[in-house]
Design a protein around this motif. Structure first.
Motif, PDB file in Angstrom:
ATOM      1  N   ILE A  80      44.468   1.763  70.479  1.00 58.23           N
ATOM      2  CA  ILE A  80      44.279   0.999  71.712  1.00 58.23           C
ATOM      3  C   ILE A  80      44.618  -0.447  71.385  1.00 58.23           C
ATOM      4  O   ILE A  80      43.968  -1.085  70.557  1.00 58.23           O
ATOM      5  CB  ILE A  80      42.845   1.128  72.238  1.00 58.23           C
ATOM      6  CG1 ILE A  80      42.514   2.610  72.480  1.00 58.23           C
ATOM      7  CG2 ILE A  80      42.664   0.302  73.510  1.00 58.23           C
ATOM      8  CD1 ILE A  80      41.060   2.883  72.731  1.00 58.23           C
ATOM      9  N   CYS A  81      45.670  -0.932  72.035  1.00 59.51           N
ATOM     10  CA  CYS A  81      46.152  -2.281  71.788  1.00 59.51           C
ATOM     11  C   CYS A  81      46.481  -2.931  73.129  1.00 59.51           C
ATOM     12  O   CYS A  81      47.172  -2.331  73.958  1.00 59.51           O
ATOM     13  CB  CYS A  81      47.384  -2.212  70.891  1.00 59.51           C
ATOM     14  SG  CYS A  81      47.911  -3.799  70.271  1.00 59.51           S
ATOM     15  N   ASP A  82      46.000  -4.133  73.349  1.00 54.66           N
ATOM     16  CA  ASP A  82      46.193  -4.857  74.613  1.00 54.66           C
ATOM     17  C   ASP A  82      45.726  -4.035  75.811  1.00 54.66           C
ATOM     18  O   ASP A  82      46.348  -4.039  76.875  1.00 54.66           O
ATOM     19  CB  ASP A  82      47.659  -5.256  74.794  1.00 54.66           C
ATOM     20  CG  ASP A  82      48.112  -6.310  73.800  1.00 54.66           C
ATOM     21  OD1 ASP A  82      47.235  -7.028  73.269  1.00 54.66           O
ATOM     22  OD2 ASP A  82      49.328  -6.416  73.560  1.00 54.66           O
ATOM     23  N   GLY A  83      44.654  -3.285  75.652  1.00 50.55           N
ATOM     24  CA  GLY A  83      44.081  -2.508  76.740  1.00 50.55           C
ATOM     25  C   GLY A  83      44.811  -1.216  77.067  1.00 50.55           C
ATOM     26  O   GLY A  83      44.420  -0.508  77.977  1.00 50.55           O
ATOM     27  N   LYS A  84      45.874  -0.899  76.328  1.00 52.62           N
ATOM     28  CA  LYS A  84      46.623   0.336  76.567  1.00 52.62           C
ATOM     29  C   LYS A  84      46.440   1.292  75.398  1.00 52.62           C
ATOM     30  O   LYS A  84      46.356   0.869  74.241  1.00 52.62           O
ATOM     31  CB  LYS A  84      48.105   0.046  76.774  1.00 52.62           C
ATOM     32  CG  LYS A  84      48.377  -0.745  78.027  1.00 52.62           C
ATOM     33  CD  LYS A  84      49.850  -0.965  78.221  1.00 52.62           C
ATOM     34  CE  LYS A  84      50.089  -1.787  79.477  1.00 52.62           C
ATOM     35  NZ  LYS A  84      51.496  -2.131  79.651  1.00 52.62           N
ATOM     36  N   SER A  85      46.408   2.573  75.710  1.00 55.16           N
ATOM     37  CA  SER A  85      46.175   3.608  74.718  1.00 55.16           C
ATOM     38  C   SER A  85      47.481   4.329  74.385  1.00 55.16           C
ATOM     39  O   SER A  85      48.225   4.718  75.278  1.00 55.16           O
ATOM     40  CB  SER A  85      45.151   4.600  75.281  1.00 55.16           C
ATOM     41  OG  SER A  85      44.889   5.614  74.369  1.00 55.16           O
ATOM     42  N   TYR A  86      47.751   4.495  73.074  1.00 56.22           N
ATOM     43  CA  TYR A  86      48.968   5.173  72.600  1.00 56.22           C
ATOM     44  C   TYR A  86      48.556   6.288  71.643  1.00 56.22           C
ATOM     45  O   TYR A  86      47.769   6.066  70.717  1.00 56.22           O
ATOM     46  CB  TYR A  86      49.896   4.190  71.885  1.00 56.22           C
ATOM     47  CG  TYR A  86      50.257   2.998  72.735  1.00 56.22           C
ATOM     48  CD1 TYR A  86      51.292   3.067  73.655  1.00 56.22           C
ATOM     49  CD2 TYR A  86      49.552   1.803  72.622  1.00 56.22           C
ATOM     50  CE1 TYR A  86      51.628   1.967  74.441  1.00 56.22           C
ATOM     51  CE2 TYR A  86      49.873   0.706  73.397  1.00 56.22           C
ATOM     52  CZ  TYR A  86      50.902   0.786  74.309  1.00 56.22           C
ATOM     53  OH  TYR A  86      51.222  -0.294  75.082  1.00 56.22           O
ATOM     54  N   SER A  87      49.100   7.466  71.845  1.00 57.95           N
ATOM     55  CA  SER A  87      48.729   8.639  71.060  1.00 57.95           C
ATOM     56  C   SER A  87      49.429   8.662  69.706  1.00 57.95           C
ATOM     57  O   SER A  87      50.600   8.296  69.593  1.00 57.95           O
ATOM     58  CB  SER A  87      49.101   9.902  71.838  1.00 57.95           C
ATOM     59  OG  SER A  87      48.763  11.042  71.110  1.00 57.95           O
ATOM     60  N   PHE A  88      48.711   9.099  68.677  1.00 57.59           N
ATOM     61  CA  PHE A  88      49.327   9.338  67.376  1.00 57.59           C
ATOM     62  C   PHE A  88      50.131  10.624  67.448  1.00 57.59           C
ATOM     63  O   PHE A  88      49.832  11.512  68.236  1.00 57.59           O
ATOM     64  CB  PHE A  88      48.264   9.424  66.275  1.00 57.59           C
ATOM     65  CG  PHE A  88      47.752   8.087  65.836  1.00 57.59           C
ATOM     66  CD1 PHE A  88      48.394   7.388  64.832  1.00 57.59           C
ATOM     67  CD2 PHE A  88      46.642   7.521  66.443  1.00 57.59           C
ATOM     68  CE1 PHE A  88      47.940   6.145  64.423  1.00 57.59           C
ATOM     69  CE2 PHE A  88      46.178   6.277  66.045  1.00 57.59           C
ATOM     70  CZ  PHE A  88      46.833   5.591  65.040  1.00 57.59           C
ATOM     71  N   ALA A  89      51.166  10.729  66.612  1.00 58.80           N
ATOM     72  CA  ALA A  89      52.061  11.881  66.617  1.00 58.80           C
ATOM     73  C   ALA A  89      51.301  13.150  66.238  1.00 58.80           C
ATOM     74  O   ALA A  89      50.470  13.138  65.338  1.00 58.80           O
ATOM     75  CB  ALA A  89      53.220  11.646  65.655  1.00 58.80           C
ATOM     76  N   PHE A  90      51.604  14.253  66.928  1.00 56.82           N
ATOM     77  CA  PHE A  90      50.952  15.534  66.669  1.00 56.82           C
ATOM     78  C   PHE A  90      51.436  16.167  65.372  1.00 56.82           C
ATOM     79  O   PHE A  90      50.646  16.466  64.503  1.00 56.82           O
ATOM     80  CB  PHE A  90      51.248  16.525  67.803  1.00 56.82           C
ATOM     81  CG  PHE A  90      50.418  16.335  69.017  1.00 56.82           C
ATOM     82  CD1 PHE A  90      49.847  17.418  69.647  1.00 56.82           C
ATOM     83  CD2 PHE A  90      50.213  15.080  69.554  1.00 56.82           C
ATOM     84  CE1 PHE A  90      49.088  17.249  70.783  1.00 56.82           C
ATOM     85  CE2 PHE A  90      49.462  14.906  70.689  1.00 56.82           C
ATOM     86  CZ  PHE A  90      48.891  15.995  71.309  1.00 56.82           C
ATOM     87  N   PRO A  91      52.766  16.447  65.225  1.00 56.65           N
ATOM     88  CA  PRO A  91      53.215  17.070  63.966  1.00 56.65           C
ATOM     89  C   PRO A  91      53.259  16.025  62.859  1.00 56.65           C
ATOM     90  O   PRO A  91      53.244  14.821  63.124  1.00 56.65           O
ATOM     91  CB  PRO A  91      54.618  17.576  64.295  1.00 56.65           C
ATOM     92  CG  PRO A  91      55.096  16.678  65.384  1.00 56.65           C
ATOM     93  CD  PRO A  91      53.869  16.273  66.163  1.00 56.65           C
ATOM     94  N   ALA A  92      53.322  16.511  61.635  1.00 59.76           N
ATOM     95  CA  ALA A  92      53.418  15.601  60.493  1.00 59.76           C
ATOM     96  C   ALA A  92      54.709  14.799  60.578  1.00 59.76           C
ATOM     97  O   ALA A  92      55.756  15.326  60.942  1.00 59.76           O
ATOM     98  CB  ALA A  92      53.366  16.393  59.188  1.00 59.76           C
ATOM     99  N   GLN A  93      54.642  13.515  60.271  1.00 58.69           N
ATOM    100  CA  GLN A  93      55.784  12.616  60.296  1.00 58.69           C
ATOM    101  C   GLN A  93      56.020  12.084  58.886  1.00 58.69           C
ATOM    102  O   GLN A  93      55.068  11.852  58.143  1.00 58.69           O
ATOM    103  CB  GLN A  93      55.517  11.422  61.225  1.00 58.69           C
ATOM    104  CG  GLN A  93      55.188  11.800  62.649  1.00 58.69           C
ATOM    105  CD  GLN A  93      56.404  12.305  63.382  1.00 58.69           C
ATOM    106  OE1 GLN A  93      57.424  11.660  63.416  1.00 58.69           O
ATOM    107  NE2 GLN A  93      56.286  13.486  63.960  1.00 58.69           N
TER     108      GLN A  93
END
Length: 182
Positions: A80-93
């Motif tokens: 969560i950055c600047d009030g917005k939520s971003y998902s982490f990648a599901f498969p291994a990266q």
């Protein structure tokens, strides 16, 4: 009426045993709820930002500790950055790719991958891993140095949010070898 006469009646003893049994059952029920609670902690290790095909690739290394005795499943994670939520990648990266050379000859070619989601941590266990997220390009300048943000961890029971003071930007060159391509 004295205590000895009260205990001499069989019905009173049966009543006392029933009350003690109820109290012990209630205690065991509440203790089981307490043990199966969703309790975890996050220990930040380091993070790294880099441009990647029109996005900002954000990688964070951290340890997630299960503080309860029951296994804990992590279903999703978000930054969560600047009030917005971003998902982490599901498969291994791929987080890092590196080689070791000895006498001018490449001896080992390896890669380090991020933790795939979902995963489970055993009771009182720890999972130390990398997690990767693809963010908008405008967040790179904000996240590439020392910064503050939040991490949200979603379990089947609840969502837990942690404030992270990201004080250690950079890669793990010393621990893993020489960086060749990521």
């Amino acid at each position: 009426m004295n205590v000895f006469t009260w205990f001499s009646d069989r019905n009173n003893i049966t009543f006392l045993i029933a009350i003690a049994g109820f109290a012990m059952s209630l205690y065991n029920f509440l203790r089981a709820l307490w043990d199966r609670r969703c309790a975890l902690s996050i220990d930040y290790v380091n993070h790294h930002c880099s441009p990647c095909k029109g996005h900002t690739r954000f990688e964070i290394r951290m340890n997630i500790q299960n503080l309860s005795s029951a296994p804990l499943s992590i279903v999703r994670m978000y930054i969560i950055c600047d009030g917005k939520s971003y998902s982490f990648a599901f498969p291994a990266q791929e987080v890092m790719e590196f080689t070791h050379t000895k006498g001018g000859i490449e001896t080992r070619h390896s890669e380090v991958l991020s933790q795939s989601l979902p995963f489970t941590i055993s009771g009182h266990g720890v999972c130390g891993a990398y997690f990767a997220a693809y963010l908008p390009p405008e967040l790179q300048s904000k996240l590439e140095g020392k910064c503050k943000f939040q991490l949200a961890v979603q379990t089947p029971q609840k969502r837990v949010v942690f404030d992270i003071d990201a004080h250690n930007p950079g890669l793990d060159f010393e621990e893993y070898g020489f960086f060749t391509n990521a």
